[in-house]
Scaffold this motif. Sequence first.
Motif, PDB file in Angstrom:
ATOM      1  N   LYS A  40      30.988  59.330  34.508  1.00 41.67           N
ATOM      2  CA  LYS A  40      32.040  58.353  34.224  1.00 41.67           C
ATOM      3  C   LYS A  40      32.594  58.543  32.809  1.00 41.67           C
ATOM      4  O   LYS A  40      33.811  58.637  32.616  1.00 41.67           O
ATOM      5  CB  LYS A  40      31.491  56.928  34.386  1.00 41.67           C
ATOM      6  CG  LYS A  40      30.871  56.650  35.743  1.00 41.67           C
ATOM      7  CD  LYS A  40      30.295  55.255  35.847  1.00 41.67           C
ATOM      8  CE  LYS A  40      29.124  54.966  34.921  1.00 41.67           C
ATOM      9  NZ  LYS A  40      27.889  55.706  35.197  1.00 41.67           N
ATOM     10  N   SER A  41      31.679  58.597  31.858  1.00 43.61           N
ATOM     11  CA  SER A  41      32.134  58.789  30.475  1.00 43.61           C
ATOM     12  C   SER A  41      32.838  60.129  30.328  1.00 43.61           C
ATOM     13  O   SER A  41      33.846  60.237  29.616  1.00 43.61           O
ATOM     14  CB  SER A  41      30.947  58.748  29.522  1.00 43.61           C
ATOM     15  OG  SER A  41      30.318  57.501  29.584  1.00 43.61           O
ATOM     16  N   THR A  42      32.299  61.125  31.000  1.00 44.38           N
ATOM     17  CA  THR A  42      32.897  62.459  30.909  1.00 44.38           C
ATOM     18  C   THR A  42      34.327  62.446  31.437  1.00 44.38           C
ATOM     19  O   THR A  42      35.222  63.059  30.841  1.00 44.38           O
ATOM     20  CB  THR A  42      32.047  63.459  31.708  1.00 44.38           C
ATOM     21  OG1 THR A  42      30.702  63.368  31.247  1.00 44.38           O
ATOM     22  CG2 THR A  42      32.560  64.869  31.541  1.00 44.38           C
ATOM     23  N   LEU A  82      35.088  54.307  23.159  1.00 41.74           N
ATOM     24  CA  LEU A  82      33.927  55.169  23.402  1.00 41.74           C
ATOM     25  C   LEU A  82      32.722  54.333  23.816  1.00 41.74           C
ATOM     26  O   LEU A  82      32.596  53.177  23.420  1.00 41.74           O
ATOM     27  CB  LEU A  82      33.564  55.895  22.112  1.00 41.74           C
ATOM     28  CG  LEU A  82      34.334  57.129  21.709  1.00 41.74           C
ATOM     29  CD1 LEU A  82      34.065  57.425  20.247  1.00 41.74           C
ATOM     30  CD2 LEU A  82      33.915  58.312  22.555  1.00 41.74           C
ATOM     31  N   GLN A  83      31.844  54.957  24.593  1.00 41.44           N
ATOM     32  CA  GLN A  83      30.634  54.239  24.997  1.00 41.44           C
ATOM     33  C   GLN A  83      29.693  54.013  23.812  1.00 41.44           C
ATOM     34  O   GLN A  83      29.163  52.927  23.635  1.00 41.44           O
ATOM     35  CB  GLN A  83      29.907  55.024  26.090  1.00 41.44           C
ATOM     36  CG  GLN A  83      28.648  54.343  26.579  1.00 41.44           C
ATOM     37  CD  GLN A  83      28.019  55.066  27.771  1.00 41.44           C
ATOM     38  OE1 GLN A  83      28.488  56.102  28.211  1.00 41.44           O
ATOM     39  NE2 GLN A  83      26.956  54.507  28.291  1.00 41.44           N
ATOM     40  N   ASN A  84      29.502  55.044  23.001  1.00 42.93           N
ATOM     41  CA  ASN A  84      28.644  54.906  21.818  1.00 42.93           C
ATOM     42  C   ASN A  84      29.466  55.160  20.567  1.00 42.93           C
ATOM     43  O   ASN A  84      30.595  55.593  20.653  1.00 42.93           O
ATOM     44  CB  ASN A  84      27.507  55.926  21.869  1.00 42.93           C
ATOM     45  CG  ASN A  84      26.708  55.767  23.129  1.00 42.93           C
ATOM     46  OD1 ASN A  84      26.255  54.677  23.444  1.00 42.93           O
ATOM     47  ND2 ASN A  84      26.581  56.843  23.882  1.00 42.93           N
ATOM     48  N   LEU A 157      38.204  51.705  28.909  1.00 44.86           N
ATOM     49  CA  LEU A 157      37.082  51.088  28.202  1.00 44.86           C
ATOM     50  C   LEU A 157      35.770  51.562  28.814  1.00 44.86           C
ATOM     51  O   LEU A 157      35.500  51.315  29.987  1.00 44.86           O
ATOM     52  CB  LEU A 157      37.168  49.564  28.295  1.00 44.86           C
ATOM     53  CG  LEU A 157      38.461  48.929  27.776  1.00 44.86           C
ATOM     54  CD1 LEU A 157      38.445  47.420  27.995  1.00 44.86           C
ATOM     55  CD2 LEU A 157      38.661  49.245  26.301  1.00 44.86           C
ATOM     56  N   ASP A 158      34.969  52.236  28.009  1.00 45.59           N
ATOM     57  CA  ASP A 158      33.702  52.755  28.496  1.00 45.59           C
ATOM     58  C   ASP A 158      32.588  51.766  28.148  1.00 45.59           C
ATOM     59  O   ASP A 158      32.134  51.712  27.013  1.00 45.59           O
ATOM     60  CB  ASP A 158      33.424  54.133  27.881  1.00 45.59           C
ATOM     61  CG  ASP A 158      32.409  54.915  28.688  1.00 45.59           C
ATOM     62  OD1 ASP A 158      31.729  54.305  29.540  1.00 45.59           O
ATOM     63  OD2 ASP A 158      32.296  56.134  28.465  1.00 45.59           O
ATOM     64  N   GLU A 159      32.187  50.982  29.105  1.00 48.86           N
ATOM     65  CA  GLU A 159      31.127  49.992  28.956  1.00 48.86           C
ATOM     66  C   GLU A 159      31.289  49.084  27.736  1.00 48.86           C
ATOM     67  O   GLU A 159      30.442  49.062  26.853  1.00 48.86           O
ATOM     68  CB  GLU A 159      29.755  50.684  28.900  1.00 48.86           C
ATOM     69  CG  GLU A 159      29.512  51.498  30.153  1.00 48.86           C
ATOM     70  CD  GLU A 159      28.047  51.845  30.352  1.00 48.86           C
ATOM     71  OE1 GLU A 159      27.204  51.043  29.911  1.00 48.86           O
ATOM     72  OE2 GLU A 159      27.772  52.890  30.948  1.00 48.86           O
ATOM     73  N   PRO A 160      32.352  48.308  27.712  1.00 46.94           N
ATOM     74  CA  PRO A 160      32.543  47.396  26.581  1.00 46.94           C
ATOM     75  C   PRO A 160      31.479  46.303  26.540  1.00 46.94           C
ATOM     76  O   PRO A 160      31.302  45.677  25.499  1.00 46.94           O
ATOM     77  CB  PRO A 160      33.921  46.790  26.828  1.00 46.94           C
ATOM     78  CG  PRO A 160      34.167  46.960  28.278  1.00 46.94           C
ATOM     79  CD  PRO A 160      33.442  48.206  28.688  1.00 46.94           C
TER      80      PRO A 160
HETATM   81 MG   LIG Z   1      28.711  56.695  30.224  1.00 44.88          MG
END
Ligand SMILES: [Mg+2]
Lengths: 236, 293
Positions: A40-42, A82-84, A157-160
């Motif tokens: 997903k993030s990729t 970004l997720q992180n 939005l990656d895992e807000p």
């Molecule tokens: Mg991810």
Amino acid sequence: MLEAKGINAFYSRKQVLFDTSISVKEGEKVILIGPNGAGKSTLLKTIVGLLAPTKGQIAFSGEDISSWSPQRRINSGIGYLLQNENIVPGLTVEENLLLGAYPIKGDLLKKRVEEVFEIFGFMKGRLKDRAGFLSGGERQALAVSMVLMKHPRLLLLDEPTAGLAPKAAQNILEHVKKAQDVIGVKAVCLVEHNLKLALEWASKVIVLVQGRVVFTSDTPELFINNPEELEKYFFE
Amino acid sequence: MILLSQLLLNALVNAAIFSLLAVGFGLIYRSMRFFYIAYGAVYVIASYAVVAAMQISGFPLYLSIGAGVFLGVLAGVLMDRTVYLPLERSGATPGVLLIASLGLYILAVNAVALIFGNEVKILSRGIEPSFSLGPLVITRMQVIQFLVGWILVTGFWLIIRKNTLMKGIWAMGETPNLVTALGLPCGLMRLLVFALSSVFAGVASLVTALDVGIDPHVGMHALLIGAVAVIVGGVDVYWGWIGGASLLALLQGMAVWQFSSRWNDLITFGILIITLLFRPQGLFSPRKRREER
Ligand SMILES: [Mg+2]
Ligand SMILES: Nc1ncnc2c1ncn2[C@@H]1O[C@H](COP(=O)(O)OP(=O)(O)OP(=O)(O)O)[C@@H](O)[C@H]1O
């Protein structure tokens, strides 16, 4: 509005996305779900240009942006969380917001900061604090605000809500809604592990497993009371 | 007492030069996170460009100085474009970058030695006028070093504090992906980092060379001073770099007084090792959340 077609992506020799396609239309609120490591993030990274796909096209607002730099993609109206590492801990809250707004200056910049206060009231009193000292929820709020500063038309939005208590997670989603009104975000694509919460919010759901889209539905509300129906795809 | 005051005065002048070296090195170490050995090459190239401009082309001094700083900047930026950037794009590890950097340094120093010879080149002839401050003495060149160093270092700090792009450069070392993801002009920022770093190296080199001359091998000393000042002071704090540089200048001054200047490198390494053992984050680092460390 966004159309990614037939994407293959690798980390060195390891393939993570396999001929993956997604589209987000104007007015849609999409949740992208899938097990850990599904890609997903990729997928979001390749859309904004942080990772170059080996195959496939990406179009935004009808233009082929596949060869654009991340800077150009972001400035053309894609906001990406970004997720992180989504804030700079060593800078103050205000400096973080200004980074998100760059190159906006002057009165417009002031207006944008005011808008953030309208969405996340607590931030007004914390502008001079070191961002690294914020709590988890405040950090995510700051990170989302930074992404909003340039008034993106599309939000990725990656895992807000990662690592937040259920109440705080709900809060962030409420605020994303509010941002859509205040700022005029046209479409949102959200990666989310809290299915119930996200299904209530979304207008479309996409399930990604092992780098492939295995299920898509325009009626996420059907799954609110039985998210297992979606989760069963995760383990096939 | 007078001797001690004179020592302190000299240390303050050296601290200005060391601070320039620290800022130039720190900029790259902090924002790119790699150990920039070729910094020593930029240092040497800047002064030899002045030698070439003055003694070969017969330029007047002020033009030569401009040429020196300009060629230093050009060298720094070119090294990035031809070596570091392509290596990073192909996914090179920090170790590879370090070796490449060392290679560049050796290449540059040998080229300079081949063209100009190994002996010390003197840039300004004649006797330096000096002034007395009560019982203390300071030369004109020292006054220039003091002013140039402290003005540049303070001026740059004022710019960093206000300029958002500079904040972005500062953030690059902490959260490189974020800087890209926010749509900041990463290419421009990288260019700026290398150019500014070279300006600091070049100016430090010139104000030193105008005083005591230059030989092809001093780049390594300059690199060491810059690097140790930054690491000792704390990579994440601008004034930490300056603090580290001042501490080095002071201790080296003391060493010259008590022993001889031959001890300087030992002092430099001594401080580095003691800091790494007892306060690896640097003497002037602020407190952080535990998980950030
Ligand atoms: Mg991810
Ligand atoms: N920078 C990287 N280098 C190498 N492999 C990576 C990198 N980032 C991710 N991967 C790998 O790629 C795969 C997909 O990762 P990705 O982060 O896209 O998953 P995800 O669906 O976002 O998972 P999560 O829900 O845990 O965030 C995983 O197997 C992961 O180990």
